[in-house]
Design a protein around this motif. Structure first.
Motif, PDB file in Angstrom:
ATOM      1  N   LEU A   1       0.791  -1.222   0.000  1.00 35.11           N
ATOM      2  CA  LEU A   1       0.000   0.000   0.000  1.00 35.11           C
ATOM      3  C   LEU A   1       0.826   1.277   0.000  1.00 35.11           C
ATOM      4  CD1 LEU A   1      -2.680  -1.171   2.557  1.00 35.11           C
ATOM      5  CD2 LEU A   1      -2.959  -0.918   0.104  1.00 35.11           C
ATOM      6  N   PHE A   2       2.084   1.218   0.377  1.00 34.03           N
ATOM      7  CA  PHE A   2       2.854   2.443   0.525  1.00 34.03           C
ATOM      8  C   PHE A   2       4.005   2.589  -0.457  1.00 34.03           C
ATOM      9  CE2 PHE A   2       0.920   2.128   4.767  1.00 34.03           C
ATOM     10  CZ  PHE A   2       0.326   3.383   4.802  1.00 34.03           C
ATOM     11  N   ASN A   3       4.109   1.728  -1.451  1.00 32.38           N
ATOM     12  CA  ASN A   3       5.195   1.835  -2.418  1.00 32.38           C
ATOM     13  C   ASN A   3       4.866   2.879  -3.472  1.00 32.38           C
ATOM     14  OD1 ASN A   3       6.416  -0.220  -1.064  1.00 32.38           O
ATOM     15  ND2 ASN A   3       5.931  -1.788  -2.562  1.00 32.38           N
ATOM     16  N   TYR A   4       5.816   3.777  -3.740  1.00 26.22           N
ATOM     17  CA  TYR A   4       5.689   4.729  -4.828  1.00 26.22           C
ATOM     18  C   TYR A   4       7.068   5.253  -5.161  1.00 26.22           C
ATOM     19  CZ  TYR A   4       6.284   8.660  -1.613  1.00 26.22           C
ATOM     20  OH  TYR A   4       6.775   9.539  -0.700  1.00 26.22           O
ATOM     21  N   SER A   5       7.193   5.962  -6.272  1.00 22.12           N
ATOM     22  CA  SER A   5       8.486   6.527  -6.632  1.00 22.12           C
ATOM     23  C   SER A   5       8.282   7.826  -7.395  1.00 22.12           C
ATOM     24  CB  SER A   5       9.296   5.540  -7.471  1.00 22.12           C
ATOM     25  OG  SER A   5       8.655   5.303  -8.701  1.00 22.12           O
TER      26      SER A   5
ATOM     27  N   ASN B   1       5.212   8.605 -11.145  1.00 18.99           N
ATOM     28  CA  ASN B   1       4.799   7.582 -12.101  1.00 18.99           C
ATOM     29  C   ASN B   1       3.475   6.971 -11.667  1.00 18.99           C
ATOM     30  OD1 ASN B   1       7.213   7.881 -13.547  1.00 18.99           O
ATOM     31  ND2 ASN B   1       8.254   6.441 -12.216  1.00 18.99           N
ATOM     32  N   ALA B   2       2.756   6.439 -12.639  1.00 23.75           N
ATOM     33  CA  ALA B   2       1.537   5.701 -12.317  1.00 23.75           C
ATOM     34  C   ALA B   2       1.904   4.487 -11.466  1.00 23.75           C
ATOM     35  CB  ALA B   2       0.838   5.258 -13.595  1.00 23.75           C
ATOM     36  N   LEU B   3       0.986   4.098 -10.585  1.00 27.49           N
ATOM     37  CA  LEU B   3       1.196   2.950  -9.698  1.00 27.49           C
ATOM     38  C   LEU B   3       0.244   1.826 -10.049  1.00 27.49           C
ATOM     39  CD1 LEU B   3       1.218   4.628  -6.168  1.00 27.49           C
ATOM     40  CD2 LEU B   3       3.179   3.823  -7.442  1.00 27.49           C
ATOM     41  N   ASN B   4       0.687   0.613  -9.830  1.00 32.05           N
ATOM     42  CA  ASN B   4      -0.183  -0.552  -9.830  1.00 32.05           C
ATOM     43  C   ASN B   4      -0.065  -1.163  -8.445  1.00 32.05           C
ATOM     44  OD1 ASN B   4      -1.326  -0.646 -12.465  1.00 32.05           O
ATOM     45  ND2 ASN B   4       0.693  -1.153 -13.234  1.00 32.05           N
ATOM     46  N   ILE B   5      -1.102  -1.012  -7.644  1.00 33.51           N
ATOM     47  CA  ILE B   5      -1.081  -1.477  -6.263  1.00 33.51           C
ATOM     48  C   ILE B   5      -1.726  -2.862  -6.204  1.00 33.51           C
ATOM     49  CG2 ILE B   5      -1.894  -1.041  -3.916  1.00 33.51           C
ATOM     50  CD1 ILE B   5      -1.937   1.946  -4.635  1.00 33.51           C
ATOM     51  N   PRO B   6      -0.940  -3.882  -5.836  1.00 35.16           N
ATOM     52  CA  PRO B   6      -1.506  -5.224  -5.720  1.00 35.16           C
ATOM     53  C   PRO B   6      -2.127  -5.438  -4.336  1.00 35.16           C
ATOM     54  CG  PRO B   6       0.862  -5.337  -5.422  1.00 35.16           C
ATOM     55  CD  PRO B   6       0.521  -3.883  -5.669  1.00 35.16           C
ATOM     56  N   LEU B   7      -3.287  -6.034  -4.311  1.00 33.93           N
ATOM     57  CA  LEU B   7      -3.936  -6.435  -3.066  1.00 33.93           C
ATOM     58  C   LEU B   7      -4.282  -7.913  -3.167  1.00 33.93           C
ATOM     59  CD1 LEU B   7      -6.565  -3.581  -2.513  1.00 33.93           C
ATOM     60  CD2 LEU B   7      -4.288  -3.745  -1.526  1.00 33.93           C
TER      61      LEU B   7
ATOM     62  N   ILE C   1      -4.946  -2.361  -8.451  1.00 37.90           N
ATOM     63  CA  ILE C   1      -5.550  -1.025  -8.541  1.00 37.90           C
ATOM     64  C   ILE C   1      -4.556  -0.131  -9.257  1.00 37.90           C
ATOM     65  CG2 ILE C   1      -6.478   0.933  -7.266  1.00 37.90           C
ATOM     66  CD1 ILE C   1      -7.312  -1.027  -5.090  1.00 37.90           C
ATOM     67  N   HIS C   2      -4.943   0.378 -10.421  1.00 43.87           N
ATOM     68  CA  HIS C   2      -4.082   1.255 -11.211  1.00 43.87           C
ATOM     69  C   HIS C   2      -4.371   2.700 -10.816  1.00 43.87           C
ATOM     70  CE1 HIS C   2      -1.659   2.676 -14.512  1.00 43.87           C
ATOM     71  NE2 HIS C   2      -2.642   3.515 -14.826  1.00 43.87           N
ATOM     72  N   CYS C   3      -3.320   3.394 -10.378  1.00 42.42           N
ATOM     73  CA  CYS C   3      -3.445   4.777  -9.922  1.00 42.42           C
ATOM     74  C   CYS C   3      -2.609   5.658 -10.845  1.00 42.42           C
ATOM     75  CB  CYS C   3      -2.966   4.901  -8.485  1.00 42.42           C
ATOM     76  SG  CYS C   3      -3.827   3.796  -7.377  1.00 42.42           S
ATOM     77  N   PRO C   4      -3.260   6.382 -11.775  1.00 48.41           N
ATOM     78  CA  PRO C   4      -2.510   7.121 -12.788  1.00 48.41           C
ATOM     79  C   PRO C   4      -1.875   8.421 -12.316  1.00 48.41           C
ATOM     80  CG  PRO C   4      -4.848   7.346 -13.152  1.00 48.41           C
ATOM     81  CD  PRO C   4      -4.679   6.384 -12.024  1.00 48.41           C
TER      82      PRO C   4
END
Length: 126
Positions: free
Chosen positions: A28-32, A52-58, A122-125
């Motif tokens: 939940l907290f990975n980003y760059s 960058n856009a994120l793809n958060i795996p759950l 969950i794709h977060c653009p």
């Protein structure tokens, strides 16, 4: 702990129901941040930072008598946002990020009894 997805018309999927928590794991907290930079004599000069856009795996766990309903709700609520190109919101305690549930992987034995592990992206653009 609060973890839920609220779609663009405020329909909600609660991943942490008190009687049967469904959240099994995820990042939940990975980003760059990326940089737009140019090369100068001694290194680089940063012009600006971008995310960058994120793809958060759950990883979810569906179980019990409501498993079929939970799965149908997950598809219905997340598909609405993708079809209408309107982001929903992933809420984690006091934090949130806007995005789309773009992938739901359900094993073929979902009809069998017991727990079912469901992988969600969950794709977060941004």
């Amino acid at each position: 702990m609060i973890l839920k997805y609220i779609n663009s018309i405020n329909k909600e999927i609660d991943f942490m129901q008190e009687d049967n928590p469904n959240f099994f794991g995820g990042d939940l907290f990975n980003y760059s941040w990326s940089t737009d930079s140019s090369t100068v004599q001694f290194g680089t000069r940063i012009k600006r930072f971008t995310k960058n856009a994120l793809n958060i795996p759950l990883v979810l766990r569906l179980s019990g008598a409501n498993k079929k309903r939970q799965l149908n709700d997950l598809f219905e609520i997340s598909d609405y946002d993708v079809k209408n190109e309107l982001p929903g919101r992933l809420v984690f305690n006091d934090y949130y990020i806007n995005g789309f549930i773009t992938s739901v992987k359900v094993p073929s034995q979902v009809a069998l009894g017991g727990d079912t592990k469901v992988d969600v992206i969950i794709h977060c653009p941004y």
